[in-house]
Structure formats: C-alpha cells, structure tokens
Design a protein around this motif. Structure first.
Motif, PDB file in Angstrom:
ATOM      1  N   ASP A  35       0.504  -1.376  -0.558  1.00 51.89           N
ATOM      2  CA  ASP A  35      -0.177  -0.113   0.265  1.00 51.89           C
ATOM      3  C   ASP A  35       0.931   1.463   0.179  1.00 51.89           C
ATOM      4  OD1 ASP A  35      -2.226  -1.752   0.125  1.00 51.89           O
ATOM      5  OD2 ASP A  35      -2.476  -2.000   1.947  1.00 51.89           O
ATOM      6  N   PRO A  36       2.033   1.475  -0.781  1.00 55.76           N
ATOM      7  CA  PRO A  36       2.203   2.818  -0.727  1.00 55.76           C
ATOM      8  C   PRO A  36       1.814   4.012  -1.305  1.00 55.76           C
ATOM      9  CG  PRO A  36       2.550   1.185  -3.057  1.00 55.76           C
ATOM     10  CD  PRO A  36       1.835   0.240  -1.964  1.00 55.76           C
ATOM     11  N   PRO A  37       2.156   5.397  -1.024  1.00 56.98           N
ATOM     12  CA  PRO A  37       1.644   6.077  -1.363  1.00 56.98           C
ATOM     13  C   PRO A  37       1.031   6.410  -3.191  1.00 56.98           C
ATOM     14  CG  PRO A  37       2.826   6.775   0.122  1.00 56.98           C
ATOM     15  CD  PRO A  37       3.023   5.753  -0.078  1.00 56.98           C
ATOM     16  N   PRO A  38      -0.073   6.715  -3.597  1.00 59.86           N
ATOM     17  CA  PRO A  38      -0.507   7.076  -4.633  1.00 59.86           C
ATOM     18  C   PRO A  38       0.693   7.964  -5.175  1.00 59.86           C
ATOM     19  CG  PRO A  38      -2.245   7.046  -3.329  1.00 59.86           C
ATOM     20  CD  PRO A  38      -0.909   7.415  -2.772  1.00 59.86           C
ATOM     21  N   GLY A  39       0.693   7.651  -6.757  1.00 62.89           N
ATOM     22  CA  GLY A  39       2.550   8.664  -7.259  1.00 62.89           C
ATOM     23  C   GLY A  39       3.344   8.416  -6.775  1.00 62.89           C
ATOM     24  N   THR A  40       3.932   6.935  -6.371  1.00 64.28           N
ATOM     25  CA  THR A  40       4.744   6.893  -5.891  1.00 64.28           C
ATOM     26  C   THR A  40       5.647   6.214  -6.971  1.00 64.28           C
ATOM     27  OG1 THR A  40       4.443   5.880  -3.730  1.00 64.28           O
ATOM     28  CG2 THR A  40       6.147   4.394  -4.617  1.00 64.28           C
ATOM     29  N   GLN A  41       7.316   6.890  -7.315  1.00 68.39           N
ATOM     30  CA  GLN A  41       8.144   6.473  -8.543  1.00 68.39           C
ATOM     31  C   GLN A  41       9.110   5.584  -7.836  1.00 68.39           C
ATOM     32  OE1 GLN A  41       8.457   9.551 -11.582  1.00 68.39           O
ATOM     33  NE2 GLN A  41       6.707  10.480 -10.575  1.00 68.39           N
ATOM     34  N   ALA A 116      11.277   4.498   2.382  1.00 68.47           N
ATOM     35  CA  ALA A 116      10.286   6.056   1.336  1.00 68.47           C
ATOM     36  C   ALA A 116      10.136   5.637   0.425  1.00 68.47           C
ATOM     37  CB  ALA A 116      10.925   6.754   1.928  1.00 68.47           C
ATOM     38  N   ALA A 117       8.800   6.028   0.387  1.00 69.06           N
ATOM     39  CA  ALA A 117       8.098   6.337  -0.811  1.00 69.06           C
ATOM     40  C   ALA A 117       8.284   7.627  -1.633  1.00 69.06           C
ATOM     41  CB  ALA A 117       6.591   6.313  -0.889  1.00 69.06           C
ATOM     42  N   GLY A 144       5.558   9.494   1.531  1.00 70.64           N
ATOM     43  CA  GLY A 144       5.118   9.053   2.788  1.00 70.64           C
ATOM     44  C   GLY A 144       6.347   7.930   3.073  1.00 70.64           C
ATOM     45  N   GLU A 145       6.179   7.532   4.499  1.00 69.07           N
ATOM     46  CA  GLU A 145       7.251   6.725   5.396  1.00 69.07           C
ATOM     47  C   GLU A 145       6.639   5.366   5.560  1.00 69.07           C
ATOM     48  OE1 GLU A 145      11.267   6.183   8.133  1.00 69.07           O
ATOM     49  OE2 GLU A 145       9.922   8.601   7.262  1.00 69.07           O
ATOM     50  N   ALA A 146       7.247   4.235   5.810  1.00 69.78           N
ATOM     51  CA  ALA A 146       7.021   2.841   6.433  1.00 69.78           C
ATOM     52  C   ALA A 146       8.421   2.729   7.434  1.00 69.78           C
ATOM     53  CB  ALA A 146       6.712   1.689   5.623  1.00 69.78           C
ATOM     54  N   GLU A 147       7.704   2.019   8.357  1.00 69.23           N
ATOM     55  CA  GLU A 147       9.322   1.739   9.016  1.00 69.23           C
ATOM     56  C   GLU A 147       9.379   0.223   9.703  1.00 69.23           C
ATOM     57  OE1 GLU A 147      10.419   4.483  11.606  1.00 69.23           O
ATOM     58  OE2 GLU A 147       9.551   3.470  13.317  1.00 69.23           O
TER      59      GLU A 147
END
Length: 153
Positions: A35-41, A116-117, A144-147
């Motif tokens: 579930d990365p944020p929309p627009g993640t490249q 980091a996305a 966005g960031e996940a950890e």
C-alpha cells in the motif's frame, strides 16, 4: 490501508535473528511492503542503529528501487552478492548490508528499517553517495514512510 514494511524473518519490535547479524551470516533480511502512497515512483531503504553512541549508525542504504517493486529478497545485499540496485556507503564504509552488531557489555540495540516512497524515479545525487546524502535527498521527495523495528543483543 496504511503503507507498511514487514519481514518474515522477525516481527516489528522483536529480535533480529543471528543470520542477519554482522557476526552471523550477515544476510540482509527479506523485506516486503504494501500500500504505497499514490504517485510512488521509487523507494529508498535505510537501516540504522538508533542506539549508537554518537548518532544513528546507518548499516544499509539502497536507493532508486523501482516504484512497482514490493520486496527485497534475503541476502541480496551482501558483500559477495549485491543486488542490481544502487547502494550508498553505509557508516562502515561499505556499499552493501552490514547487519546488527553487538560489542561486549552492550545492551540490546534498536534497529530501524525505514522505507521512503518517493514521487520521483531517480534521486538527483551522484554515484555511490553516503547514506546521509541519500536520506536527505529522499526527504525532499518523500510521499510517505514505512518502518520496521528490530532489536539485537
């Protein structure tokens, strides 16, 4: 759903197995995200020891991970076999994963894997930068960031 980073090797907040430690097999753990944020490249991954004496000690940095990617395989970032992704210099001066380490008398340390996305496909940095340069560039383009937290010792 939220942007999450997990590993089948250890649960969030739990001990990192010896096979992923510097004095063990020094294998980078399997990591996966959803579930990365929309627009993640693209993505940047940094692993740091938050209990290091002077400052957060960065053990691993990988950048320009494709936006369609959802995992990094176990052991794909070792001294003998670095995956075909750009790595920055960690604080040990290496362009590969260096796992948790414990010195005699140390209390257990906390290790944070930060994913980091980014809203750009490639970071605007030179080749083989150090971990701090990579993370600073990532922060400027972060969606966005996940950890994932692990302990060792």
């Amino acid at each position: 759903m939220a942007f999450t980073l997990t590993s089948p090797a250890f649960q969030n907040g739990q001990p990192i197995p010896d096979r992923h430690a510097r004095r063990g097999d020094n294998l980078s753990p399997f990591l996966e995200w959803n579930d990365p944020p929309p627009g993640t490249q693209s993505y940047v991954l940094v692993m740091e020891d938050t209990d290091a004496a002077s400052q957060a000690s960065r053990h691993w940095v990988v950048y320009d991970i494709g936006g369609d990617r959802r995992h990094l395989a176990e052991g794909r970032s070792s001294k003998a076999r670095t995956e075909d992704l750009p790595h920055g210099f960690n604080d040990f001066g290496n362009l590969h994963y260096d796992g948790p380490d414990q010195h005699p008398g140390d209390k257990p340390h906390t290790y944070r894997f930060r994913l980091a996305a980014l809203g750009i496909a490639k970071l605007p940095i030179g080749s083989e930068p150090d971990a701090l340069v990579v993370w600073q560039a990532a922060r400027e383009n972060m969606l966005g960031e996940a950890e994932l937290i692990g302990t060792y010792g």
